[in-house]
Scaffold this motif. Structure first.
Motif, mmCIF file in Angstrom:
data_model
loop_
_atom_site.group_PDB
_atom_site.id
_atom_site.type_symbol
_atom_site.label_atom_id
_atom_site.label_comp_id
_atom_site.label_asym_id
_atom_site.label_seq_id
_atom_site.Cartn_x
_atom_site.Cartn_y
_atom_site.Cartn_z
ATOM 1 N N ILE A 185 -11.127 -3.718 5.107
ATOM 2 C CA ILE A 185 -10.391 -3.258 3.903
ATOM 3 C C ILE A 185 -10.595 -1.762 3.702
ATOM 4 C CG2 ILE A 185 -10.288 -3.462 1.388
ATOM 5 C CD1 ILE A 185 -11.007 -6.406 1.681
ATOM 6 N N LEU A 186 -11.849 -1.284 3.818
ATOM 7 C CA LEU A 186 -12.125 0.145 3.655
ATOM 8 C C LEU A 186 -11.381 0.982 4.684
ATOM 9 C CD1 LEU A 186 -13.770 2.422 2.306
ATOM 10 C CD2 LEU A 186 -15.588 1.952 3.978
ATOM 11 N N LYS A 187 -11.405 0.535 5.944
ATOM 12 C CA LYS A 187 -10.729 1.285 7.005
ATOM 13 C C LYS A 187 -9.228 1.348 6.756
ATOM 14 C CE LYS A 187 -9.978 1.341 12.004
ATOM 15 N NZ LYS A 187 -10.233 0.666 13.294
ATOM 16 N N ALA A 188 -8.627 0.236 6.327
ATOM 17 C CA ALA A 188 -7.185 0.219 6.072
ATOM 18 C C ALA A 188 -6.812 1.171 4.931
ATOM 19 C CB ALA A 188 -6.737 -1.198 5.734
ATOM 20 N N ASP A 189 -7.716 1.318 3.935
ATOM 21 C CA ASP A 189 -7.436 2.219 2.815
ATOM 22 C C ASP A 189 -7.599 3.683 3.186
ATOM 23 O OD1 ASP A 189 -6.879 0.108 1.190
ATOM 24 O OD2 ASP A 189 -8.833 0.055 0.187
ATOM 25 N N LEU A 190 -8.449 3.983 4.148
ATOM 26 C CA LEU A 190 -8.766 5.380 4.462
ATOM 27 C C LEU A 190 -8.003 5.953 5.643
ATOM 28 C CD1 LEU A 190 -12.673 5.385 4.052
ATOM 29 C CD2 LEU A 190 -10.911 5.797 2.320
ATOM 30 N N ALA A 216 -8.265 -12.757 -11.338
ATOM 31 C CA ALA A 216 -9.448 -13.624 -11.328
ATOM 32 C C ALA A 216 -10.568 -12.935 -10.560
ATOM 33 C CB ALA A 216 -9.105 -14.967 -10.690
ATOM 34 N N GLU A 217 -11.802 -13.221 -10.935
ATOM 35 C CA GLU A 217 -12.940 -12.595 -10.279
ATOM 36 C C GLU A 217 -13.063 -13.093 -8.846
ATOM 37 O OE1 GLU A 217 -17.785 -12.067 -10.826
ATOM 38 O OE2 GLU A 217 -16.558 -13.058 -12.370
ATOM 39 N N GLN A 218 -13.276 -12.164 -7.920
ATOM 40 C CA GLN A 218 -13.347 -12.515 -6.505
ATOM 41 C C GLN A 218 -14.769 -12.918 -6.105
ATOM 42 O OE1 GLN A 218 -10.557 -12.633 -4.382
ATOM 43 N NE2 GLN A 218 -9.788 -12.594 -6.486
ATOM 44 N N PRO A 219 -14.899 -14.048 -5.423
ATOM 45 C CA PRO A 219 -16.250 -14.500 -5.033
ATOM 46 C C PRO A 219 -16.809 -13.736 -3.845
ATOM 47 C CG PRO A 219 -14.601 -16.036 -4.248
ATOM 48 C CD PRO A 219 -13.866 -15.015 -5.055
ATOM 49 N N HIS A 220 -15.955 -13.113 -3.024
ATOM 50 C CA HIS A 220 -16.417 -12.467 -1.797
ATOM 51 C C HIS A 220 -16.241 -10.952 -1.917
ATOM 52 C CE1 HIS A 220 -16.733 -16.392 0.025
ATOM 53 N NE2 HIS A 220 -15.464 -16.645 -0.293
ATOM 54 N N PRO A 221 -17.246 -10.159 -1.497
ATOM 55 C CA PRO A 221 -17.128 -8.691 -1.564
ATOM 56 C C PRO A 221 -16.178 -8.160 -0.495
ATOM 57 C CG PRO A 221 -19.171 -9.309 -0.484
ATOM 58 C CD PRO A 221 -18.537 -10.604 -0.940
ATOM 59 N N TRP A 222 -15.882 -6.885 -0.602
ATOM 60 C CA TRP A 222 -14.981 -6.240 0.354
ATOM 61 C C TRP A 222 -15.628 -6.172 1.727
ATOM 62 C CZ3 TRP A 222 -16.780 -1.822 2.724
ATOM 63 C CH2 TRP A 222 -17.904 -1.230 2.137
ATOM 64 N N PRO A 248 -10.838 -6.036 -4.438
ATOM 65 C CA PRO A 248 -12.026 -6.640 -3.803
ATOM 66 C C PRO A 248 -13.254 -6.488 -4.721
ATOM 67 C CG PRO A 248 -10.823 -5.216 -2.286
ATOM 68 C CD PRO A 248 -10.258 -4.962 -3.631
ATOM 69 N N LYS A 249 -14.166 -7.386 -4.591
ATOM 70 C CA LYS A 249 -15.367 -7.359 -5.417
ATOM 71 C C LYS A 249 -16.281 -6.203 -5.009
ATOM 72 C CE LYS A 249 -19.162 -10.352 -6.958
ATOM 73 N NZ LYS A 249 -19.813 -11.673 -6.777
ATOM 74 N N TRP A 276 -12.361 0.468 -6.850
ATOM 75 C CA TRP A 276 -11.400 0.346 -7.945
ATOM 76 C C TRP A 276 -11.370 -1.092 -8.436
ATOM 77 C CZ3 TRP A 276 -7.037 -2.828 -7.574
ATOM 78 C CH2 TRP A 276 -6.718 -3.289 -6.289
ATOM 79 N N ARG A 277 -10.851 -1.295 -9.672
ATOM 80 C CA ARG A 277 -10.786 -2.625 -10.251
ATOM 81 C C ARG A 277 -9.771 -2.607 -11.394
ATOM 82 N NH1 ARG A 277 -16.728 -1.439 -12.383
ATOM 83 N NH2 ARG A 277 -16.259 -0.369 -14.336
ATOM 84 N N TRP A 278 -9.381 -3.805 -11.804
ATOM 85 C CA TRP A 278 -8.485 -3.963 -12.953
ATOM 86 C C TRP A 278 -9.332 -4.162 -14.217
ATOM 87 C CZ3 TRP A 278 -3.515 -2.885 -12.604
ATOM 88 C CH2 TRP A 278 -2.889 -2.992 -11.360
#
Length: 791
Positions: free
Chosen positions: A173-178, A163-169, A15-16, A20-22
């Motif tokens: 998404i945060l809740k699913a990761d934590l 590819a660069e994501q146009p929309h931020p997280w 997510p933008k 974390w990022r690639w």
């Protein structure tokens, strides 16, 4: 687009503006601050090995991988980055309030992971860690994750994923990761529970089964006696009598009669009870089996009438038995008592007119029996009185006396009146002869006899000083019963009170770390006779009768210890005397003479540890204290100093990726011909180094004066630096035996492996050439695999 491909993109796409990022065209996974978390190949391998719930997101796994690093808080600025996510303007107020406690719980759990030992959160162990943290009782779906990973590994979706994501997280998404990590915190509230899960598969040690455990088995009486210097000689003698007389379990029971069936097979018995198969052996083999108690005999069933017989041991304590015969007799009684302890048995000390009960079932009773003395010439009247009072026909009686008895008319007059009640007679003398007779009937029937070396058995002064300790987790060398390498001269400051020269070039030295080292010859290193001489404020040597004696006095603790050294066998016996303050000590006429703290004088026999009177006065003892001439100290220095120095401490131990082991700036070097190993100065720091993950000081309870520093690599391999000038290597690969390397400079080194192999300088190996290998072969078999495992 196919559903599976959509799932793969959603799973691996960063997510933008997230944590974390690639990077580097999708080859590196990094944190928001640009620090590398792992490489793509490493991540796909870990994911492909997991079987976890299908709803676990990649962000969850990334956070665990971050926590596996050393000091992730400083490395990734983990706390600051995660907490900042809860304050993003894109979050709604209720999302903001929900995110703050969730992030706090996750940070606590990531800290718990980082508290684990390095070997449980590095390498392949990360797979087991993730599996334990993320698995639940239901919902596991390893197939879905493997399909997603395989499609990602193919690279077909890389252009879309990276590819660069146009929309931020978003908060979802945060809740699913934590959420999974917050749930794991409740299952693993601290590092100890998580470590237990990883090592054993359970999170709580089961409660003991509600069963009544049997009582602890008490130590055998003879072993108790053997552990005390006061009664050790008696215990050794009793063991010798049991073996020499071969006391049968049933001296005249139903096994001697041809009644009943066969109840057992034994290695003891009469020759007419030998198994027929034994008679098929040739004469020499049968003789050898009989001599070694290996031949097998039939045992008849015991008749019921014999099951509850009362045995009475009668021990002559009159004046002709004083001294060694009395000790011999008591040992014989103890041997008989222990051989037949399954039966009812009592013992009596026979005097001239009376018989006194003796307790042969306890150490205190044995010591009390040793103190009983009777001044009469024979025990005839006491024997008759005892048997007259106890005339039960079913009882068994055994008399132990000297071989003088049957030649003493006065004694035999009483003995003849009660002979029919006595079943067995043991005769012994000061020369070590002992015989067991049956006395029922008109004649004495010899059952067995033996000749025992009383001087060697009772006064055997040889016992090893290298005691057995709990050595689990310590270098293998510390648990070796016969460590073959000789030691370098280390931590030594030659002074008149800590060194002793004997013969041409034999030297004893007490080191600064309180070890006793012995040099037999200038051409060889030292043998360690005593690992820890203990505390003391004075040391005194003496030599007499083929032994060297070392007295260590501790005035403050009011203790004196005397070590008796048999240098040829390199064995030691120690006597400790308590409540004795020694001020001045000298050695003369084979004994130590002391002036005590109160001003009185006494002497100690170093062979027995017993105090005795001394003919010396205070002034004579003080004048007898001799300081070795400076020339003697100079000779000692020349014998023990063989042109080398010792590495006792180091700041670092590293492995270079080209396969070299280093201690500080010194490399373990194998010469071109593969014959010698040595530590060479090497100041170059070019190339990559594999450093230990951490180091720690080891506490070895029985060696408090030595220092052990353990260096531990991420895979669990260990190197222990021993302040005696040794390096112990233990690979994480259990197939590679541990090895020890001598740390000396200006001299080639020597090595020992836990499976008994040696290599290196004869100065440290000694004269023996057994199990000696070429240095190159030893290096390839033991040291190179240790290094290769780290590479």
């Amino acid at each position: 687009m196919a559903e599976q491909s959509r799932h793969t993109i959603d799973y691996f796409q960063a997510p933008k503006d997230y944590f974390w990022r690639w990077a580097d065209d999708g080859t590196v996974l990094e944190f928001a601050n640009g620090r590398t978390i792992c490489y793509r190949e490493d991540l796909t391998f870990i994911l492909g090995s997991l079987t976890i719930p299908a709803n676990v997101q990649l962000g969850t796994i990334i956070l665990v991988l971050c926590a596996c690093k050393d000091n992730p808080i400083a490395l990734f600025d983990l706390e600051s980055v995660l907490r900042s996510l809860a304050y993003r303007s894109s979050l709604l107020p209720d999302e903001h309030e929900a995110a703050k406690p969730l992030i706090s719980e996750v940070l606590r759990f990531l800290g718990t992971i980082n508290e684990l030992p390095a070997d449980l959160r590095s390498g392949l162990k990360r797979v087991a860690l993730l599996q334990a943290v993320l698995e639940t009782e239901s919902g596991l779906d390893g197939q879905q994750l493997r399909r997603t990973v395989n499609e990602f590994k193919s690279g077909a979706l890389d252009e879309v994923i990276f590819a660069e994501q146009p929309h931020p997280w978003a908060y979802g998404i945060l809740k699913a990761d934590l959420v999974h990590l917050a749930a794991a915190l409740r299952r693993f509230p601290d590092a100890a529970v998580l470590e237990l899960k990883l090592r054993t598969g359970i999170t709580q040690v089961p409660d003991p089964a509600p069963i009544e455990l049997p009582a602890a088995v008490p130590e055998e009486l003879i072993e108790q006696l053997a552990g005390d210097l006061q009664t050790a000689g008696l215990a050794r003698l009793a063991k010798k009598i049991i073996a020499a007389l071969n006391i049968p379990m049933h001296l005249s029971g139903s096994s001697d009669q041809s009644l009943g069936g066969v109840s057992d097979i034994s290695n003891r018995g009469h020759y007419d009870k030998l198994l027929l198969s034994e008679l098929a052996q040739d004469d020499l083999l049968l003789t050898a089996r009989l001599a070694n108690n290996e031949a097998l005999f039939l045992q008849r069933e015991k008749m019921p009438a014999d099951q509850h017989q009362q045995w009475h041991l009668m021990i002559d304590h009159t004046i002709k038995m004083w001294g060694m015969p009395r000790l011999f007799a008591l040992s014989a009684a103890l041997a008989f008592h222990q051989s037949r302890k399954q039966q009812q048995m009592d013992a009596w000390a026979l005097g001239g007119q009376t018989a006194t009960p003796v307790d042969l079932g306890s150490k205190a009773g044995i010591i009390d029996a040793l103190e009983k003395l009777e001044p009469q010439l024979h025990a005839g009247a006491g024997l008759k009185k005892l048997l007259s009072e106890r005339a039960a026909t079913a009882d068994k009686y055994l008399l132990i006396t000297g071989d003088y008895a049957r030649l003493d008319a006065a004694f035999m007059r009483f003995f003849g009146q009660v002979k029919e009640q006595i079943d067995y007679l043991i005769e012994l003398n000061r020369s070590g002869h002992i015989a067991l007779y049956e006395t029922r009937g008109k004649k004495f029937k010899l059952v067995n006899r033996a000749l025992i070396d009383l001087e060697e058995t009772v006064f055997s002064r040889v016992s090893t000083q290298r005691n057995k300790y709990h050595t689990a987790g310590l270098p293998a060398m510390l648990g070796a019963s016969d460590y073959p390498l000789l030691f370098p001269a280390s931590k030594i400051r030659i002074q008149h009170h800590n060194s002793f020269k004997w013969g041409t070039d034999q030297v004893l030295v007490i080191t600064q770390d309180r070890r006793l080292l012995y040099w037999r010859d200038k051409a060889y290193g030292a043998a360690e006779l005593i690992e820890n001489t203990g505390s003391g404020d004075g040391h005194h040597f003496g030599q007499a009768g083929g032994y060297v004696y070392l007295l260590i006095r501790n005035y403050t603790a009011a203790e004196v210890r005397i070590h008796q050294l048999h240098l040829d066998r390199q064995e030691v016996l120690t006597h400790a005397l308590h409540d004795l303050q020694a001020n001045y000590v000298c050695f003369a006429d084979g004994v130590f003479h002391l002036v005590t703290g109160s001003g009185s004088v006494t002497a100690i026999d170093p062979q027995t540890g017993k105090q005795q009177a001394t003919p010396f006065s205070q002034a004579e003892i003080k004048n007898q204290v001799v300081t070795p001439h400076l020339q003697v100290l100079s000779q000692i220095k020349k014998i023990i100093n063989n042109g080398y120095s010792v590495i006792n401490s180091a700041k670092s131990i590293d492995v270079r990726t080209n396969g070299k082991l280093f201690i500080d700036q010194r490399e373990l070097h194998l010469d071109l011909h593969g014959r010698h190993l040595s530590w060479k100065e090497h100041t170059s720091r070019a190339g990559e180094w594999i450093k230990p993950a951490r180091h720690e000081q080891m506490e070895v309870a029985h060696l408090p004066n030595l220092k052990f520093i353990k260096f531990i690599w991420a895979d669990g391999s260990e190197a222990v630096l021993d302040s005696r000038g040794l390096l112990h290597l233990k690979s994480a690969d259990t197939q590679v035996p541990e090895c020890t390397i001598i740390l000396v400079l200006e001299k080639t080194a020597a090595c020992w492996s836990a499976d008994g192999k040696l290599t290196g300088n004869p100065y440290f190996i000694g004269a023996s050439q057994a199990a000696v290998m070429l240095a190159a072969d030893f290096y390839d078999r033991y040291i190179a695999p240790f290094i290769q495992r780290l590479r």
